[in-house]
Design a protein around this motif. Structure first.
Motif, mmCIF file in Angstrom:
data_model
loop_
_atom_site.group_PDB
_atom_site.id
_atom_site.type_symbol
_atom_site.label_atom_id
_atom_site.label_comp_id
_atom_site.label_asym_id
_atom_site.label_seq_id
_atom_site.Cartn_x
_atom_site.Cartn_y
_atom_site.Cartn_z
ATOM 1 N N VAL A 32 0.843 -1.207 0.000
ATOM 2 C CA VAL A 32 0.000 0.000 0.000
ATOM 3 C C VAL A 32 0.873 1.251 0.000
ATOM 4 O O VAL A 32 0.643 2.192 -0.760
ATOM 5 C CB VAL A 32 -0.956 -0.006 1.209
ATOM 6 N N TRP A 33 1.882 1.252 0.858
ATOM 7 C CA TRP A 33 2.829 2.371 0.931
ATOM 8 C C TRP A 33 3.517 2.574 -0.425
ATOM 9 O O TRP A 33 3.683 3.692 -0.899
ATOM 10 C CB TRP A 33 3.809 2.058 2.045
ATOM 11 N N ALA A 34 3.912 1.483 -1.069
ATOM 12 C CA ALA A 34 4.579 1.569 -2.372
ATOM 13 C C ALA A 34 3.641 2.140 -3.440
ATOM 14 O O ALA A 34 4.050 2.983 -4.251
ATOM 15 C CB ALA A 34 5.079 0.187 -2.791
ATOM 16 N N ILE A 35 2.389 1.711 -3.440
ATOM 17 C CA ILE A 35 1.437 2.210 -4.436
ATOM 18 C C ILE A 35 1.150 3.693 -4.212
ATOM 19 O O ILE A 35 1.117 4.480 -5.164
ATOM 20 C CB ILE A 35 0.137 1.376 -4.397
ATOM 21 N N LEU A 36 0.963 4.082 -2.956
ATOM 22 C CA LEU A 36 0.685 5.501 -2.669
ATOM 23 C C LEU A 36 1.852 6.401 -3.056
ATOM 24 O O LEU A 36 1.647 7.472 -3.620
ATOM 25 C CB LEU A 36 0.345 5.678 -1.188
ATOM 26 N N THR A 37 3.070 5.978 -2.764
ATOM 27 C CA THR A 37 4.213 6.810 -3.147
ATOM 28 C C THR A 37 4.399 6.840 -4.655
ATOM 29 O O THR A 37 4.876 7.836 -5.197
ATOM 30 C CB THR A 37 5.511 6.343 -2.465
ATOM 31 N N GLY A 46 8.808 4.568 -6.993
ATOM 32 C CA GLY A 46 7.621 3.866 -6.544
ATOM 33 C C GLY A 46 7.432 2.540 -7.261
ATOM 34 O O GLY A 46 6.988 1.562 -6.669
ATOM 35 N N ILE A 47 7.772 2.502 -8.530
ATOM 36 C CA ILE A 47 7.666 1.253 -9.292
ATOM 37 C C ILE A 47 8.630 0.212 -8.742
ATOM 38 O O ILE A 47 8.281 -0.965 -8.598
ATOM 39 C CB ILE A 47 7.899 1.510 -10.796
ATOM 40 N N LYS A 52 9.423 -4.806 -5.515
ATOM 41 C CA LYS A 52 9.974 -5.454 -4.320
ATOM 42 C C LYS A 52 8.856 -5.953 -3.403
ATOM 43 O O LYS A 52 8.955 -7.036 -2.827
ATOM 44 C CB LYS A 52 10.881 -4.492 -3.561
ATOM 45 N N ALA A 53 7.787 -5.169 -3.272
ATOM 46 C CA ALA A 53 6.667 -5.573 -2.424
ATOM 47 C C ALA A 53 5.986 -6.825 -2.967
ATOM 48 O O ALA A 53 5.529 -7.683 -2.191
ATOM 49 C CB ALA A 53 5.665 -4.427 -2.299
ATOM 50 N N ASN A 54 5.913 -6.944 -4.277
ATOM 51 C CA ASN A 54 5.286 -8.127 -4.878
ATOM 52 C C ASN A 54 6.129 -9.377 -4.705
ATOM 53 O O ASN A 54 5.610 -10.491 -4.765
ATOM 54 C CB ASN A 54 5.006 -7.886 -6.361
ATOM 55 N N LYS A 76 10.136 -1.123 1.601
ATOM 56 C CA LYS A 76 9.980 0.002 2.525
ATOM 57 C C LYS A 76 11.007 1.093 2.234
ATOM 58 O O LYS A 76 10.677 2.279 2.214
ATOM 59 C CB LYS A 76 10.123 -0.497 3.961
ATOM 60 N N LYS A 77 12.248 0.680 1.981
ATOM 61 C CA LYS A 77 13.315 1.646 1.685
ATOM 62 C C LYS A 77 12.987 2.450 0.426
ATOM 63 O O LYS A 77 13.088 3.677 0.416
ATOM 64 C CB LYS A 77 14.652 0.911 1.506
ATOM 65 N N TRP A 78 12.559 1.771 -0.635
ATOM 66 C CA TRP A 78 12.266 2.468 -1.883
ATOM 67 C C TRP A 78 11.017 3.337 -1.765
ATOM 68 O O TRP A 78 10.924 4.379 -2.408
ATOM 69 C CB TRP A 78 12.142 1.474 -3.035
ATOM 70 N N SER A 79 10.075 2.931 -0.932
ATOM 71 C CA SER A 79 8.895 3.775 -0.698
ATOM 72 C C SER A 79 9.286 5.063 0.015
ATOM 73 O O SER A 79 8.797 6.147 -0.321
ATOM 74 C CB SER A 79 7.861 3.018 0.133
ATOM 75 N N ILE A 80 10.164 4.951 0.989
ATOM 76 C CA ILE A 80 10.629 6.141 1.706
ATOM 77 C C ILE A 80 11.413 7.051 0.771
ATOM 78 O O ILE A 80 11.233 8.278 0.785
ATOM 79 C CB ILE A 80 11.460 5.729 2.937
#
Length: 113
Positions: A32-37, A46-47, A52-54, A76-80
């Motif tokens: 969710v965090w990855a999609i929102l970012t 974000g992509i 990575k989340a998948n 998480k790192k890439w989302s941040i």
């Protein structure tokens, strides 16, 4: 046979006991965090976070909990990173237009005639 989260049991035993020792629930994939970012902040980073989340649930289902945790941490790192880059770009965008507005109001248009 599946465990309580619907993931397949790879134990080889039809009753679910034996070979595969499930260390607990899978790590949070931060999807969710990855999609929102990706949508709100920075598309390229974000992509990477979404990819990575998948990977988290796939690696967990393959019986690789350490690799799944690494993928979750990377997501998480890439989302941040995406969130930080998005905020910095938004600030630069605002600063650019403020400077442009100050410059436009400080120039006398009659000097260029």
């Amino acid at each position: 046979m599946t465990d309580n989260q619907g993931l397949p049991n790879y134990s080889g035993d039809p009753q679910g006991g034996g070979g595969f020792n499930n260390p607990g629930p899978p790590p949070n994939n931060n999807l969710v965090w990855a999609i929102l970012t990706t949508i709100l902040c920075c598309l390229p980073f974000g992509i990477v976070a979404i990819v990575k989340a998948n990977q988290v649930n796939t690696l967990w289902a393959q019986g690789q909990p350490a690799a799944a945790q690494e993928a979750a941490d990377a997501a998480k790192k890439w989302s941040i990173i995406a969130a930080i880059v998005g905020v910095v770009l938004a600030i630069l965008y605002v600063v650019f237009f403020v400077v442009l507005g100050v410059f436009a109001t400080s120039v006398d248009p009659n000097t260029y005639r």
